[in-house]
Scaffold this active site. Structure first.
Site, PDB file in Angstrom:
ATOM      1  CB  ALA A 116     -28.739  32.389 -81.194  1.00 11.21           C
ATOM      2  N   GLY A 120     -33.050  35.858 -85.356  1.00 17.25           N
ATOM      3  CA  GLY A 120     -33.260  37.265 -85.713  1.00 17.25           C
ATOM      4  C   GLY A 120     -32.057  38.110 -85.353  1.00 17.25           C
ATOM      5  CE  LYS A 121     -33.410  40.513 -80.166  1.00 18.28           C
ATOM      6  NZ  LYS A 121     -34.586  39.648 -80.358  1.00 18.28           N
ATOM      7  NE  ARG A 144     -36.408  28.137 -79.570  1.00 19.68           N
ATOM      8  CZ  ARG A 144     -37.151  29.073 -80.162  1.00 19.68           C
ATOM      9  NH1 ARG A 144     -38.257  28.727 -80.765  1.00 19.68           N
ATOM     10  NH2 ARG A 144     -36.807  30.340 -80.123  1.00 19.68           N
ATOM     11  CB  CYS A 237     -40.150  39.909 -76.506  1.00 17.47           C
ATOM     12  SG  CYS A 237     -40.574  38.202 -76.198  1.00 17.47           S
TER      13      CYS A 237
END
Ligand code: SAM
Length: 464
Positions: A116, A120-121, A144, A237
């Site tokens: 996660a 963003g998501k 993170r 991505c």
């Protein structure tokens, strides 16, 4: 941008054929910048004035595939603006917005974002859940995970739990627990080449193979945590087939209970953004109730998790909750705790953990997991005094506070507050806790006394 490796260009040409030149030209042009308005705080229909203010300030243009997504002019630097501190939006690359759109989470559901950070998501999913249900946001890397947790706080998201675990640890603890799962997998990042030139240097066919192997490790754990009938979105991505279509084909071959609903590719030469891949997978509905038993706090071996506050601690939880209620009655009388929550005390910190009635995920089910944020952080109970949390300031609205002092975002007082400075009381003569706001949106707490507003904006977030 750095020169692209020849073998990379050959692979792209194999995928894109006559579109290859257009793709390569797009890689040599400036990247798109995007942000997503956080509907959890700002619904354009409810506050059209603020929406027009944002459109004007940052030169926003709609992203076609996401109703709250916009591109912006990078010279306007929305990431540095007080509205960013107030959590009105999240800076997110436009094509990455497609994955949560396809996940399509609903209020009341139990949702997992398995990889996660930075969020963003997670933040997009939370907005779509409209203040209902429960979102578990996991990030394997502790550093993170802290950034993820800060972003959840900044956007005022109260119905999220932030944990830091391996997918295997989570799957052992939470089998068949989730209605929807987002797996935005670690990948070789071919879509990051314009944004992070070092990603080009790190790319190689071996790195692609290594990423594909890691994705194939993670996917079965995600599958094990999904309820029958649930939806899993796998996204990356990156552009190569190995980490995308081939990983999905491998997964479907080894998991016949899943079917592929849709596979979407975003390319930087076909639309705004850096490019993304997303596959929507659905799990066959259960044939018996036993197969869909939700987690009850036991692991796969039937052992009960540690982590539920022992009964002896229950008195401490209730004492902290009483302090919170006394504080809220004075300082935040319009703020209501969700009716489906339970209090949890972690050391001095009091949280409100949401347990949606339709399909609760008991707090004990998360026992044993490294948990950074088990729901809404209400505040800390210190030496008999209650100190409200920054998360509470960002989850509340100005109208819910007994004292809210509002300035225009460009006023010097706002910059001084974000630097951590005390402010003179502009004449409210108030005493006690209050919210400092930019154009009606809370930035953080102050404590007023003797004509001064003592600054409680968190030290780690202050600007200089
Ligand atoms: N979903 C995030 C967002 O929208 O902001 C971006 C996630 S990023 C593409 C992938 C994440 O996977 C990284 O934060 C990385 O630390 C994490 N990760 C790396 N290795 C992992 C593993 N073996 N299992 C699970 N997550 C992993």
């Amino acid at each position: 941008m750095q020169t692209l490796p020849q073998i990379y260009i050959e692979r792209i040409a194999d995928q894109l054929g006559e579109e290859t030149d257009a793709f390569l030209r797009s890689m040599a042009s400036p990247r798109a910048h995007g942000l997503r308005i956080h509907a959890g705080k700002l619904r354009p229909a409810d506050n059209p004035d603020m929406m027009s203010r944002l459109i004007g300030a940052f030169d926003l243009k709609p992203v076609p595939w996401c109703g709250t997504g916009y591109t912006y002019d990078p010279a306007k630097r929305p990431g540095k603006h007080p509205y960013h501190h107030a959590g009105l939006y999240y800076i997110q690359e436009p094509s990455a917005m497609i994955a949560a759109e396809l996940l399509d989470p609903r209020p009341g559901e139990i949702v997992l974002d398995l990889a996660a950070a930075p969020g963003g998501k997670t933040t997009q999913i939370a907005a779509k859940m409209q203040g209902g249900g429960l979102l578990v946001a996991n990030e394997i890397h502790p550093g993170r995970a802290r950034i993820l947790s800060e972003n959840v706080e900044r956007l005022g998201i109260g119905r999220a739990v932030v944990v830091s675990a391996t997918p295997g640890q989570l799957a052992a603890r939470l089998p068949l627990a989730f209605d929807r799962i987002m797996l935005d997998a670690p990948c070789s990042g071919e879509g990051m080449f314009r944004k992070e030139p070092e990603a080009v240097a790190e790319w190689s066919p071996d790195a692609v193979a290594m990423c594909a192997a890691r994705q194939r490790d993670i996917l079965p754990d995600a599958a094990a945590m999904l309820k029958p009938g649930g939806r899993l979105v796998y996204s990356t991505c990156t552009f190569n087939r190995e980490e995308n279509e081939e990983t999905i084909a491998w997964f479907l071959a080894s998991h016949p209970e899943f079917s592929l609903l849709e596979q979407r590719r975003m390319w930087p030469h076909r639309g705004e953004g850096e490019g993304h891949f997303a596959a929507v997978l659905v799990k066959r509905p259960a044939s018996s109730d036993a197969a869909s038993r939700p987690p009850d706090g036991r692991d796969a071996a039937g052992r009960r998790a540690k982590g539920k506050p022992p009964r002896a601690e229950e008195a401490a939880v209730q004492a902290a909750l009483k302090q919170y209620r006394e504080f809220a009655a004075q300082a935040l009388p319009g703020f209501e705790l969700s009716g489906d929550g339970v209090p949890l005390l972690f050391g001095e910190s009091l949280y409100w953990y949401p347990q949606p009635a339709a399909s609760p995920l008991p707090a004990e089910a998360l026992g044993g997991l490294r948990t950074l944020r088990p729901g809404l952080h209400l505040g800390d109970s210190r030496k008999g005094r209650f100190e409200p949390s920054h998360a509470l300031a960002l989850a509340a609205s100005a109208g819910q506070a007994a004292i809210a002092i509002d300035y225009d975002a460009h006023d010097d007082a706002i910059a001084a507050f974000l630097r951590g400075e005390a402010l003179p009381d502009p004449g409210s003569d108030a005493r006690g806790w209050g919210l400092l706001c930019a154009n009606g949106y809370p930035l953080g707490w102050f404590k007023a006394s003797d004509g001064q507003l003592k600054n409680h904006y968190p030290k780690g977030l202050r600007t200089n």
